[in-house]
Design an enzyme around this catalytic site. Structure first.
Site, PDB file in Angstrom:
ATOM      1  N   GLU A 153      -5.343   3.733  -7.702  1.00 36.54           N
ATOM      2  CA  GLU A 153      -6.735   4.279  -7.191  1.00 36.54           C
ATOM      3  C   GLU A 153      -6.764   5.743  -7.825  1.00 36.54           C
ATOM      4  OE1 GLU A 153      -7.073   4.572  -3.200  1.00 36.54           O
ATOM      5  OE2 GLU A 153      -8.925   5.977  -3.070  1.00 36.54           O
ATOM      6  N   HIS A 178      -0.938  10.937  -2.556  1.00 41.10           N
ATOM      7  CA  HIS A 178      -2.320  10.508  -2.082  1.00 41.10           C
ATOM      8  C   HIS A 178      -3.261  11.766  -1.515  1.00 41.10           C
ATOM      9  CE1 HIS A 178      -5.162   9.801   1.635  1.00 41.10           C
ATOM     10  NE2 HIS A 178      -5.318   8.487   0.674  1.00 41.10           N
ATOM     11  N   ASP A 213      -1.965   5.927  -5.452  1.00 42.26           N
ATOM     12  CA  ASP A 213      -3.027   6.729  -5.619  1.00 42.26           C
ATOM     13  C   ASP A 213      -2.585   7.945  -6.914  1.00 42.26           C
ATOM     14  OD1 ASP A 213      -4.765   6.167  -3.253  1.00 42.26           O
ATOM     15  OD2 ASP A 213      -2.775   6.692  -2.478  1.00 42.26           O
ATOM     16  N   HIS A 231       1.070  -1.093  -0.025  1.00 45.33           N
ATOM     17  CA  HIS A 231      -0.001  -0.028   0.019  1.00 45.33           C
ATOM     18  C   HIS A 231       0.882   1.331   0.227  1.00 45.33           C
ATOM     19  CE1 HIS A 231      -2.677   3.009   2.086  1.00 45.33           C
ATOM     20  NE2 HIS A 231      -3.491   2.372   1.156  1.00 45.33           N
ATOM     21  N   GLU A 233       0.283  -0.887  -4.632  1.00 50.88           N
ATOM     22  CA  GLU A 233      -0.940   0.027  -4.797  1.00 50.88           C
ATOM     23  C   GLU A 233      -0.651   1.572  -4.835  1.00 50.88           C
ATOM     24  OE1 GLU A 233      -4.217   2.753  -2.706  1.00 50.88           O
ATOM     25  OE2 GLU A 233      -1.966   2.717  -2.477  1.00 50.88           O
TER      26      GLU A 233
HETATM   27  O1  G3P Z   1      -6.055   0.671  -1.057  1.00 53.46           O
HETATM   28  C1  G3P Z   1      -7.214   1.440  -0.920  1.00 53.46           C
HETATM   29  C2  G3P Z   1      -6.763   2.475   0.128  1.00 53.46           C
HETATM   30  O2  G3P Z   1      -5.788   2.904  -0.358  1.00 53.46           O
HETATM   31  C3  G3P Z   1      -7.845   3.455   0.189  1.00 53.46           C
HETATM   32  O3  G3P Z   1      -7.767   4.533   1.279  1.00 53.46           O
HETATM   33  O4  G3P Z   1      -6.925   6.761   1.786  1.00 53.46           O
HETATM   34  O5  G3P Z   1      -5.050   5.095   1.649  1.00 53.46           O
HETATM   35  O6  G3P Z   1      -6.332   5.895  -0.164  1.00 53.46           O
HETATM   36  P1  G3P Z   1      -6.514   5.595   0.884  1.00 53.46           P
HETATM   37 CA    CA Z   2      -5.080   4.486  -1.842  1.00 52.93          CA
END
Ligand code: G3P
Ligand code: CA
Length: 259
Positions: free
Chosen positions: A123, A64, A51, A22, A49
């Protein structure tokens, strides 16, 4: 021990969740830096993962927050600055284990996973001033790099997931959920392949994973770092588990199999 683990142990086949790093290996490296992703690969993560947001001049950058303050020495809003302006800041030194690090653009991350068997979960963040332009640009970037089966697109915004599906019908999607609400039954709209609940939702309603599976949706769960949450996801048969500490999570997943 839950029924699922008991059955899989008896049959001799244990399907562990895939470990998704993440924001990279973000406990040990500053999130969304190339170093965080390289460490995740070195630690054997199955997936990464990130953003993405659009800069003022339409470039996909991996940040993020809406603003720069938490993860860089810059100030201001990502969408109000050009790529050149965003590149002037340091994205690494704020972190306890951080070295100075440059801005990560999505193109670099796509190059990193290309030719590997690692999956990349991208994301898109909302609400944003450019609305669904980010999904159009993401689909365009993936086409340019020739990436389809390795990529999974995600968003909390159903509108965003739907828009992306229209641009890239062959790429898998996750509808992220911070509450179950109207999706409590396990069913999802047709544009979503996987369901993406926060782990807090499974603590309160562990039966959700099974309901989603019966409705045809495997589960991607975020953000899973504690021993208890890792065991819960494993026992429920979660498909993907997003964690800030991939090596430790893998160790706990395998070490506790017989508990
Ligand atoms: O992997 C999904 C998760 O990242 C969603 O929350 O705020 O960490 O982007 P956030
Ligand atoms: Ca995320």
């Amino acid at each position: 021990m839950t029924q699922i683990v008991a059955q899989t142990l008896l049959s001799g086949v244990v399907q562990l969740p895939s470990v998704v790093a993440h924001r990279g290996a973000s406990t040990d490296r500053p999130e969304h830096t190339i170093g965080a992703y390289e460490l995740a690969l070195k630690e054997g993560a199955d997936g990464l993962e990130c953003d993405v947001r659009l800069s003022r001049d339409g470039q996909l950058v991996c940040v993020h927050d809406r603003t720069l303050a938490r993860t860089s020495n810059g100030r201001g809003t990502v969408s109000a600055l050009t790529l050149e302006e965003l590149r002037t800041f340091d994205y690494g030194s704020w972190h306890g284990h951080g070295q100075p690090a440059g801005l990560l653009v999505l193109d670099e991350l796509l190059e990193l996973v290309k030719g590997t068997d690692v999956e990349l979960f991208v994301e898109t963040k909302h609400p944003v001033r450019y609305r669904n332009e980010v999904e159009r640009k993401l689909a365009e970037a993936l086409r340019k790099h020739g990436l389809t089966s390795q990529i999974v697109m995600m968003s909390f915004s159903p509108t965003a997931v739907k828009a992306f599906r229209e641009h890239a019908p062959d790429i898998r999607t996750v509808l992220l959920l911070d509450r179950l609400g109207r999706y409590r039954s396990g069913a999802l709209p047709s544009f979503a392949d996987y369901t993406g609940p926060g782990v807090h939702l499974l603590r309160n309603d562990p039966g959700y994973v099974d309901r989603a599976r019966r409705a045809g949706h495997e589960t991607y769960v975020w953000t899973v770092d504690s021993t208890e949450d890792i065991a819960l996801c494993r026992d429920l048969g979660v498909r993907y588990l997003a964690t800030n500490a991939p090596a430790n999570t893998r160790r706990l997943l395998t070490a506790n199999l017989a508990t």
